[in-house]
Design an enzyme around this catalytic site. Structure first.
Site, PDB file in Angstrom:
ATOM      1  N   GLU A   1      -4.691   2.493  -4.262  1.00 15.02           N
ATOM      2  CA  GLU A   1      -3.353   2.453  -4.166  1.00 15.02           C
ATOM      3  C   GLU A   1      -2.820   1.176  -3.581  1.00 15.02           C
ATOM      4  OE1 GLU A   1      -4.804   4.493  -0.538  1.00 15.02           O
ATOM      5  OE2 GLU A   1      -5.491   4.347  -2.441  1.00 15.02           O
TER       6      GLU A   1
ATOM      7  N   ASP B   1      -2.109   9.604  -9.974  1.00 18.78           N
ATOM      8  CA  ASP B   1      -2.270   8.275 -11.011  1.00 18.78           C
ATOM      9  C   ASP B   1      -0.980   8.035 -11.279  1.00 18.78           C
ATOM     10  OD1 ASP B   1      -4.929   8.103 -10.795  1.00 18.78           O
ATOM     11  OD2 ASP B   1      -5.416   9.201 -12.592  1.00 18.78           O
TER      12      ASP B   1
ATOM     13  N   ASP C   1       0.940  -1.098  -0.056  1.00 13.51           N
ATOM     14  CA  ASP C   1      -0.019  -0.081   0.015  1.00 13.51           C
ATOM     15  C   ASP C   1       0.984   1.251   0.026  1.00 13.51           C
ATOM     16  OD1 ASP C   1      -3.096   1.043   0.478  1.00 13.51           O
ATOM     17  OD2 ASP C   1      -1.781   2.009   1.994  1.00 13.51           O
TER      18      ASP C   1
ATOM     19  N   ASN D   1      -2.686  13.028  -3.458  1.00 11.67           N
ATOM     20  CA  ASN D   1      -3.664  13.365  -4.440  1.00 11.67           C
ATOM     21  C   ASN D   1      -4.319  14.746  -4.028  1.00 11.67           C
ATOM     22  OD1 ASN D   1      -4.266  11.474  -6.242  1.00 11.67           O
ATOM     23  ND2 ASN D   1      -5.596  10.344  -4.985  1.00 11.67           N
TER      24      ASN D   1
END
Length: 320
Positions: free
Chosen positions: A223, A197, A180, A188
């Site tokens: 993610e 992304d 993770d 973000n």
């Protein structure tokens, strides 16, 4: 005679199930220019076994065989979830409509009447294999994550189950890494979703590059990534996970203007550290999720794994 291969191994294969030795000579002769791998079975029992072993792209099946006939074998093939997608063409000298209808009802896609014409056999085999190839392409596309090009969650679920089943048939070990990206929401929120992304794509690329050919690398969601490590016990899984964690930690990420520091937390579940009755797909994913959660709560940029004790499953070591 079972399992004999008469042509070189290529991209598509055909299993011929027929009790006639002459047919086993004639079919490869007629299909020789098609550059296929042809496997041979001379009865229904071997045919079912070879279908499971070779997973052919097409089965040419004699309708009239002693003991177990072609209709019965076709029903067995279509009742098996691992074989149901393999197209079946019947080879038959029987011309009555009722038999043909029964064959189609059982899942056959076509038939060729004996004695068959070589040109007709080629045409029907080509058509069946072309359809199978398109079906496989669509099926594969449905299991690929669009952003990263990795396998997706659906693929993970299917193949983790298959690997667990394989462990029951042979000795070995299996490990699952759950990876993770740390503080991804902050990435973000601070730099925008396009940068987020890009980070996901770059982490995916690092995982692919660090993985072995036998490993199955998937985007689990958001993610988070999952890696199935075949023939890998907890000790080796820890080494692999640490190399991956360090590689990502040392990589330079960027938002287009300045460098970003990205880290990952990794949870490990291994079959050798789980009670035997817990070596199940769902239990392995749950164990890896649990250790990943611990790695996150203990500070991130670290690895945790499950350790088995006499009292049951306990939290394992942290590594950072």
């Amino acid at each position: 005679m079972k399992g004999n291969v008469v042509t070189q191994t290529l991209s598509q294969s055909v299993l011929l199930v027929d009790d006639s030795p002459d047919i086993h000579l004639l079919v490869p002769a007629r299909l020789g220019s098609e550059r296929l791998t042809i496997h041979h079975a001379y009865n229904a029992v071997d045919g079912l076994s070879d279908a499971k072993t070779h997973q052919p792209d097409l089965i040419l099946l004699d309708l009239d065989m002693p003991d177990i006939d072609g209709l019965t074998l076709c029903a067995q093939l279509k009742a098996d979830k691992d074989l149901v997608g393999i197209p079946v063409i019947f080879l038959t000298g029987i011309l009555d409509v009722a038999t043909k209808v029964k064959a189609f009802e059982l899942g056959a896609i076509d038939y060729v009447t004996k004695p068959f014409d070589g040109v007709e056999l080629k045409a029907r085999v080509r058509s069946a294999l072309r359809t199978k190839r398109y079906h496989d392409m669509l099926s594969t596309k449905a299991q690929i994550d669009a952003l990263t090009g990795l396998w997706n969650r659906r693929y993970l679920d299917d193949h983790l189950g298959a690997e667990v089943s394989a462990l029951r048939r042979r000795p070995g070990a299996l490990s699952l890494l759950m990876v993770d990206i740390d503080h991804f929401k902050h990435i973000n929120d601070t730099y925008g979703h396009p940068v987020g992304d890009s980070v996901i794509q770059e982490v995916a690329e690092e995982i692919k590059q660090m993985s072995r050919k036998s490993d199955i690398v998937c985007r689990y969601g958001g993610e988070e990534f999952a890696v199935i490590l075949k023939d890998t016990d907890s000790a080796d899984a820890l080494i692999i996970a640490e190399r991956l964690r360090e590689k990502i930690f040392m990589r330079d990420f960027s938002d287009g203007r300045k460098k970003l520091r990205v880290t990952v937390s990794i949870g490990i579940a291994s079959s050798d550290q789980l009670a035997p009755d817990m070596v199940l797909p769902g239990a392995i994913i749950e164990a890896a999720d649990r250790t990943l959660y611990r790695a996150k709560t203990e500070g991130r940029n670290r690895i945790c794994f499950q350790a088995h004790s006499a009292q049951g499953i306990t939290s394992g070591l942290s590594w950072h």
